[in-house]
Design a protein around this motif. Structure first.
Motif, PDB file in Angstrom:
ATOM      1  N   LYS A   1      62.573 -21.336  10.625  1.00 31.01           N
ATOM      2  CA  LYS A   1      61.441 -22.232  10.211  1.00 31.01           C
ATOM      3  C   LYS A   1      62.119 -23.819  10.378  1.00 31.01           C
ATOM      4  O   LYS A   1      63.196 -23.944   9.223  1.00 31.01           O
TER       5      LYS A   1
ATOM      6  N   THR B   1      50.642 -27.552  13.020  1.00 31.35           N
ATOM      7  CA  THR B   1      50.019 -28.024  14.209  1.00 31.35           C
ATOM      8  C   THR B   1      49.252 -27.280  14.545  1.00 31.35           C
ATOM      9  O   THR B   1      48.784 -25.833  13.697  1.00 31.35           O
TER      10      THR B   1
ATOM     11  N   VAL C   1      54.949 -23.138  15.818  1.00 28.56           N
ATOM     12  CA  VAL C   1      56.414 -22.588  16.973  1.00 28.56           C
ATOM     13  C   VAL C   1      57.038 -21.544  16.146  1.00 28.56           C
ATOM     14  O   VAL C   1      57.241 -21.342  15.582  1.00 28.56           O
TER      15      VAL C   1
ATOM     16  N   THR D   1      62.192 -21.571  22.321  1.00 20.50           N
ATOM     17  CA  THR D   1      62.415 -21.621  21.706  1.00 20.50           C
ATOM     18  C   THR D   1      60.246 -23.046  21.828  1.00 20.50           C
ATOM     19  O   THR D   1      60.692 -22.813  23.528  1.00 20.50           O
ATOM     20  N   SER D   2      59.133 -22.294  21.358  1.00 17.80           N
ATOM     21  CA  SER D   2      58.135 -22.291  21.879  1.00 17.80           C
ATOM     22  C   SER D   2      57.223 -22.893  20.688  1.00 17.80           C
ATOM     23  O   SER D   2      57.395 -22.608  19.716  1.00 17.80           O
ATOM     24  N   ALA D   3      56.357 -23.205  21.635  1.00 17.62           N
ATOM     25  CA  ALA D   3      54.325 -23.492  20.609  1.00 17.62           C
ATOM     26  C   ALA D   3      53.516 -22.623  21.454  1.00 17.62           C
ATOM     27  O   ALA D   3      53.223 -23.556  22.412  1.00 17.62           O
ATOM     28  N   TYR D   4      52.995 -21.998  21.326  1.00 20.10           N
ATOM     29  CA  TYR D   4      52.520 -21.746  21.784  1.00 20.10           C
ATOM     30  C   TYR D   4      51.598 -19.830  21.178  1.00 20.10           C
ATOM     31  O   TYR D   4      51.366 -19.399  19.688  1.00 20.10           O
TER      32      TYR D   4
ATOM     33  N   GLY E   1      50.469 -22.406  25.501  1.00 18.23           N
ATOM     34  CA  GLY E   1      51.894 -23.180  24.967  1.00 18.23           C
ATOM     35  C   GLY E   1      52.792 -23.568  26.027  1.00 18.23           C
ATOM     36  O   GLY E   1      52.238 -24.199  27.412  1.00 18.23           O
TER      37      GLY E   1
ATOM     38  N   TYR F   1      57.690 -23.961  26.130  1.00 16.88           N
ATOM     39  CA  TYR F   1      59.287 -23.631  26.503  1.00 16.88           C
ATOM     40  C   TYR F   1      59.960 -24.260  26.816  1.00 16.88           C
ATOM     41  O   TYR F   1      59.977 -24.852  27.003  1.00 16.88           O
TER      42      TYR F   1
ATOM     43  N   SER G   1      62.487 -25.335  31.010  1.00 16.74           N
ATOM     44  CA  SER G   1      61.107 -25.218  29.621  1.00 16.74           C
ATOM     45  C   SER G   1      59.798 -25.307  30.987  1.00 16.74           C
ATOM     46  O   SER G   1      60.346 -25.979  32.000  1.00 16.74           O
TER      47      SER G   1
ATOM     48  N   THR H   1      55.504 -25.921  30.554  1.00 12.52           N
ATOM     49  CA  THR H   1      53.862 -25.591  30.127  1.00 12.52           C
ATOM     50  C   THR H   1      52.698 -24.382  30.691  1.00 12.52           C
ATOM     51  O   THR H   1      53.239 -24.463  32.210  1.00 12.52           O
TER      52      THR H   1
END
Length: 135
Positions: free
Chosen positions: A18, A25, A29, A51-54, A61, A63, A85, A87
């Motif tokens: 974490k 957001t 993440v 690592t991703s925001a998805y 998202g 990665y 990476s 999107t």
């Protein structure tokens, strides 16, 4: 030179990492480790920090992945790092980035430099290619 191959994901393991401080957001993440196996002109295995925001439900998202590859390109054996990476807004793949990390090559792949790319075909086949030179 260009080396083409396919790969399979042998393990995808989410981790409990974490970020601190915690920031909320619109997309969660996450961090995971991945093990991949490669066949073709790219043969070997890799260990990946992912690592991703998805949003899994919407398929939206971005990665970022750092891979440590061990194996062979065109039969030349060694190891090196590469990063990539991309999107997605659900049905596309944009803002792609792919590069071999300078000074990371070992063995017969010492001095490797260049880039490449990845794609997933409609039938689910995962493709990878490296456009590289040895210096």
């Amino acid at each position: 030179m260009r080396a083409d191959g396919t790969f399979t994901v042998k393990a995808f393991t989410p981790t409990a990492l974490k970020p601190e401080p915690e920031v909320t957001t619109g997309l969660p993440v996450g961090v995971a480790t991945i093990e991949k196996h490669f066949e073709g002109e790219v043969a070997g295995r890799s260990a990946t920090l992912f690592t991703s925001a998805y949003d899994q439900a919407a398929g939206v998202g971005t990665y970022v992945a750092m891979e440590s590859f061990e194996g062979a390109l065109h039969g030349r054996e060694g190891a090196f790092n590469f990063v990539h990476s991309a999107t997605t807004s659900g049905s596309d793949r944009t803002a792609e980035f792919f590069t071999i990390v300078p000074s990371s090559g070992t063995g017969e792949l010492a001095g490797i430099a260049g880039g490449g790319g990845m794609a997933v075909e409609a039938d689910g086949t995962h493709r990878i290619w490296f456009d590289y030179h040895l210096g």
